[in-house]
Scaffold this motif. Structure first.
Motif, PDB file in Angstrom:
ATOM      1  N   GLN A   1       5.822  -4.570 -10.194  1.00 33.44           N
ATOM      2  CA  GLN A   1       6.976  -4.124 -10.140  1.00 33.44           C
ATOM      3  C   GLN A   1       7.957  -5.284 -10.614  1.00 33.44           C
ATOM      4  O   GLN A   1       9.027  -4.921 -11.131  1.00 33.44           O
ATOM      5  CB  GLN A   1       7.479  -3.825  -8.489  1.00 33.44           C
ATOM      6  N   ALA A   2       7.691  -6.401 -10.353  1.00 34.77           N
ATOM      7  CA  ALA A   2       8.588  -7.436 -10.870  1.00 34.77           C
ATOM      8  C   ALA A   2       8.751  -7.646 -12.374  1.00 34.77           C
ATOM      9  O   ALA A   2       9.717  -7.685 -13.022  1.00 34.77           O
ATOM     10  CB  ALA A   2       8.153  -8.912 -10.200  1.00 34.77           C
ATOM     11  N   VAL A   3       7.606  -7.468 -13.090  1.00 33.39           N
ATOM     12  CA  VAL A   3       7.655  -7.511 -14.449  1.00 33.39           C
ATOM     13  C   VAL A   3       8.182  -6.162 -14.946  1.00 33.39           C
ATOM     14  O   VAL A   3       9.024  -6.278 -15.896  1.00 33.39           O
ATOM     15  CB  VAL A   3       6.069  -7.546 -14.883  1.00 33.39           C
ATOM     16  N   GLU A   4       8.099  -5.146 -14.422  1.00 36.00           N
ATOM     17  CA  GLU A   4       8.609  -3.856 -15.042  1.00 36.00           C
ATOM     18  C   GLU A   4      10.060  -3.860 -14.730  1.00 36.00           C
ATOM     19  O   GLU A   4      10.765  -3.422 -15.513  1.00 36.00           O
ATOM     20  CB  GLU A   4       7.986  -2.804 -14.266  1.00 36.00           C
ATOM     21  N   GLY A   5      10.525  -4.294 -13.534  1.00 36.52           N
ATOM     22  CA  GLY A   5      11.754  -4.317 -13.250  1.00 36.52           C
ATOM     23  C   GLY A   5      12.591  -5.465 -13.826  1.00 36.52           C
ATOM     24  O   GLY A   5      13.973  -5.054 -14.256  1.00 36.52           O
ATOM     25  N   LEU A   6      12.348  -6.531 -14.162  1.00 38.18           N
ATOM     26  CA  LEU A   6      12.953  -7.669 -14.627  1.00 38.18           C
ATOM     27  C   LEU A   6      12.911  -7.815 -16.190  1.00 38.18           C
ATOM     28  O   LEU A   6      14.074  -7.869 -16.959  1.00 38.18           O
ATOM     29  CB  LEU A   6      12.564  -9.085 -14.380  1.00 38.18           C
TER      30      LEU A   6
ATOM     31  N   LYS B   1       6.739  -5.150 -25.444  1.00 42.03           N
ATOM     32  CA  LYS B   1       6.337  -6.613 -25.418  1.00 42.03           C
ATOM     33  C   LYS B   1       7.371  -7.250 -24.747  1.00 42.03           C
ATOM     34  O   LYS B   1       8.586  -6.868 -24.616  1.00 42.03           O
ATOM     35  CB  LYS B   1       6.146  -6.802 -26.947  1.00 42.03           C
ATOM     36  N   ILE B   2       7.171  -8.725 -24.465  1.00 42.08           N
ATOM     37  CA  ILE B   2       8.098  -9.387 -23.667  1.00 42.08           C
ATOM     38  C   ILE B   2       8.394 -10.828 -24.509  1.00 42.08           C
ATOM     39  O   ILE B   2       7.341 -11.386 -24.837  1.00 42.08           O
ATOM     40  CB  ILE B   2       7.676  -9.710 -22.207  1.00 42.08           C
ATOM     41  N   ASP B   3       9.536 -10.994 -24.954  1.00 43.95           N
ATOM     42  CA  ASP B   3       9.743 -12.240 -25.464  1.00 43.95           C
ATOM     43  C   ASP B   3      10.009 -13.540 -24.862  1.00 43.95           C
ATOM     44  O   ASP B   3      11.178 -13.494 -24.233  1.00 43.95           O
ATOM     45  CB  ASP B   3      10.868 -11.979 -26.607  1.00 43.95           C
ATOM     46  N   VAL B   4       9.254 -14.322 -24.402  1.00 33.66           N
ATOM     47  CA  VAL B   4       9.366 -15.232 -23.387  1.00 33.66           C
ATOM     48  C   VAL B   4      10.176 -16.505 -23.477  1.00 33.66           C
ATOM     49  O   VAL B   4      10.745 -17.077 -22.931  1.00 33.66           O
ATOM     50  CB  VAL B   4       7.901 -16.050 -22.653  1.00 33.66           C
ATOM     51  N   THR B   5      10.567 -16.578 -25.120  1.00 32.44           N
ATOM     52  CA  THR B   5      11.182 -17.780 -25.416  1.00 32.44           C
ATOM     53  C   THR B   5      12.822 -17.535 -25.258  1.00 32.44           C
ATOM     54  O   THR B   5      13.574 -18.327 -25.164  1.00 32.44           O
ATOM     55  CB  THR B   5      11.059 -17.900 -26.984  1.00 32.44           C
ATOM     56  N   THR B   6      13.364 -16.025 -24.912  1.00 34.49           N
ATOM     57  CA  THR B   6      14.506 -15.999 -24.841  1.00 34.49           C
ATOM     58  C   THR B   6      14.981 -16.202 -23.297  1.00 34.49           C
ATOM     59  O   THR B   6      16.235 -16.385 -23.020  1.00 34.49           O
ATOM     60  CB  THR B   6      15.033 -14.419 -25.075  1.00 34.49           C
ATOM     61  N   GLY B   7      14.012 -16.033 -22.178  1.00 38.31           N
ATOM     62  CA  GLY B   7      14.310 -16.276 -20.971  1.00 38.31           C
ATOM     63  C   GLY B   7      15.289 -14.779 -20.194  1.00 38.31           C
ATOM     64  O   GLY B   7      15.165 -13.848 -20.973  1.00 38.31           O
ATOM     65  N   LEU B   8      15.628 -14.810 -19.191  1.00 35.23           N
ATOM     66  CA  LEU B   8      16.176 -13.729 -18.462  1.00 35.23           C
ATOM     67  C   LEU B   8      17.598 -13.794 -18.494  1.00 35.23           C
ATOM     68  O   LEU B   8      18.287 -14.805 -18.306  1.00 35.23           O
ATOM     69  CB  LEU B   8      15.764 -13.757 -17.080  1.00 35.23           C
TER      70      LEU B   8
ATOM     71  N   ALA C   1       0.776  -1.282  -0.060  1.00 37.25           N
ATOM     72  CA  ALA C   1      -0.031   0.034   0.055  1.00 37.25           C
ATOM     73  C   ALA C   1       0.866   1.244  -0.011  1.00 37.25           C
ATOM     74  O   ALA C   1       0.632   2.350  -0.540  1.00 37.25           O
ATOM     75  CB  ALA C   1      -0.867   0.028   1.215  1.00 37.25           C
ATOM     76  N   VAL C   2       2.076   1.067   0.651  1.00 47.57           N
ATOM     77  CA  VAL C   2       2.765   2.285   0.794  1.00 47.57           C
ATOM     78  C   VAL C   2       3.478   2.506  -0.488  1.00 47.57           C
ATOM     79  O   VAL C   2       3.968   3.643  -0.894  1.00 47.57           O
ATOM     80  CB  VAL C   2       3.820   2.048   1.666  1.00 47.57           C
ATOM     81  N   GLY C   3       4.052   1.354  -1.269  1.00 47.43           N
ATOM     82  CA  GLY C   3       4.547   1.577  -2.603  1.00 47.43           C
ATOM     83  C   GLY C   3       6.089   1.402  -2.568  1.00 47.43           C
ATOM     84  O   GLY C   3       6.777   1.765  -3.242  1.00 47.43           O
ATOM     85  N   ALA C   4       6.475   0.385  -1.273  1.00 50.75           N
ATOM     86  CA  ALA C   4       7.755   0.171  -1.299  1.00 50.75           C
ATOM     87  C   ALA C   4       8.310  -0.577  -2.521  1.00 50.75           C
ATOM     88  O   ALA C   4       7.492  -1.271  -3.023  1.00 50.75           O
ATOM     89  CB  ALA C   4       8.044  -0.252   0.006  1.00 50.75           C
ATOM     90  N   THR C   5       9.621  -0.433  -2.730  1.00 50.85           N
ATOM     91  CA  THR C   5      10.019  -1.180  -3.769  1.00 50.85           C
ATOM     92  C   THR C   5      10.345  -2.722  -3.481  1.00 50.85           C
ATOM     93  O   THR C   5      10.670  -2.863  -2.309  1.00 50.85           O
ATOM     94  CB  THR C   5      11.600  -0.566  -4.517  1.00 50.85           C
ATOM     95  N   VAL C   6      10.265  -3.504  -4.487  1.00 51.42           N
ATOM     96  CA  VAL C   6      10.499  -4.935  -4.206  1.00 51.42           C
ATOM     97  C   VAL C   6      11.922  -5.354  -4.461  1.00 51.42           C
ATOM     98  O   VAL C   6      12.722  -4.764  -5.517  1.00 51.42           O
ATOM     99  CB  VAL C   6       9.704  -5.673  -5.073  1.00 51.42           C
ATOM    100  N   SER C   7      12.627  -6.093  -3.546  1.00 54.62           N
ATOM    101  CA  SER C   7      14.339  -6.287  -3.972  1.00 54.62           C
ATOM    102  C   SER C   7      14.328  -7.298  -5.238  1.00 54.62           C
ATOM    103  O   SER C   7      13.176  -8.042  -5.500  1.00 54.62           O
ATOM    104  CB  SER C   7      14.834  -7.011  -2.651  1.00 54.62           C
ATOM    105  N   ARG C   8      15.391  -7.165  -5.912  1.00 51.91           N
ATOM    106  CA  ARG C   8      15.466  -8.151  -6.949  1.00 51.91           C
ATOM    107  C   ARG C   8      15.393  -9.609  -6.553  1.00 51.91           C
ATOM    108  O   ARG C   8      14.995 -10.129  -7.486  1.00 51.91           O
ATOM    109  CB  ARG C   8      17.201  -7.772  -7.317  1.00 51.91           C
ATOM    110  N   ALA C   9      15.772 -10.107  -5.370  1.00 49.63           N
ATOM    111  CA  ALA C   9      15.574 -11.368  -5.086  1.00 49.63           C
ATOM    112  C   ALA C   9      13.963 -11.668  -4.924  1.00 49.63           C
ATOM    113  O   ALA C   9      13.672 -12.876  -5.386  1.00 49.63           O
ATOM    114  CB  ALA C   9      16.320 -11.698  -3.667  1.00 49.63           C
ATOM    115  N   ARG C  10      13.331 -10.882  -4.471  1.00 50.17           N
ATOM    116  CA  ARG C  10      11.997 -10.898  -4.422  1.00 50.17           C
ATOM    117  C   ARG C  10      11.192 -10.994  -5.825  1.00 50.17           C
ATOM    118  O   ARG C  10      10.236 -11.783  -6.178  1.00 50.17           O
ATOM    119  CB  ARG C  10      11.107  -9.860  -3.483  1.00 50.17           C
ATOM    120  N   MET C  11      11.603 -10.172  -6.669  1.00 50.65           N
ATOM    121  CA  MET C  11      11.187 -10.269  -8.066  1.00 50.65           C
ATOM    122  C   MET C  11      11.392 -11.712  -8.682  1.00 50.65           C
ATOM    123  O   MET C  11      10.355 -11.960  -9.307  1.00 50.65           O
ATOM    124  CB  MET C  11      11.973  -9.335  -8.763  1.00 50.65           C
ATOM    125  N   TYR C  12      12.511 -12.190  -8.456  1.00 44.89           N
ATOM    126  CA  TYR C  12      12.601 -13.693  -9.046  1.00 44.89           C
ATOM    127  C   TYR C  12      11.870 -14.460  -8.379  1.00 44.89           C
ATOM    128  O   TYR C  12      11.508 -15.550  -8.908  1.00 44.89           O
ATOM    129  CB  TYR C  12      14.121 -13.959  -8.911  1.00 44.89           C
TER     130      TYR C  12
END
Length: 110
Positions: free
Chosen positions: A56-61, A103-110, A9-20
C-alpha cells in the motif's frame, strides 16, 4: 491475532504518515541496480512493516502497481568500535516487483 495483523488481514488503508514511516529509503547497490532492469525496486523498510503495508505504501507514494513483494531481515554485523565489541542494528529490506509497464525512478526522490 494482534491489532496490526488484524488490520492488514481486513485490508484497511494505511495512513499517509505510516507510508512514510514504512518506506525508509531506496537501497542502491550493484545488485539492486541489476534488479531494476527486471522491474524490481529495493527499499529499506521499518522492522515492523508487513507485506500488505509495504504494498500500500509503494502504490500510494509512487502511483505504481505492485506485482509481488519479498522481504529480508538483514542481521547486524559484529564489529569493533574503539576497541570494544559491538553489534550493528538489524534492518529489513523489501524487494518490490512492479507490474510490466510501471517503473520507479529512485534518483528523483519524493
Amino acid at each position: 491475532m494482534s491489532v496490526k495483523a488484524n488490520r492488514a488481514a481486513v485490508g484497511a488503508t494505511v495512513s499517509r504518515a505510516r507510508m512514510y514511516e514504512v518506506i525508509r529509503s531506496p537501497l542502491i547497490t550493484e545488485k539492486t541496480t541489476n534488479g531494476s532492469e527486471h522491474g524490481q525496486v529495493t527499499f529499506r523498510v521499518s522492522m515492523d512493516a508487513t507485506k500488505p503495508e509495504i504494498k500500500q505504501a509503494v502504490e500510494g507514494l509512487f502511483k505504481v502497481k505492485v506485482k509481488a513483494i519479498n522481504t529480508v531481515t538483514v542481521k547486524g554485523k559484529s564489529k569493533i568500535f574503539r576497541g570494544r565489541p559491538g553489534v550493528r542494528s538489524d534492518w529489513k529490506k523489501a524487494i518490490v516487483s512492479l507490474v510490466d509497464g510501471h517503473k520507479i525512478d529512485v534518483t528523483t526522490g519524493l
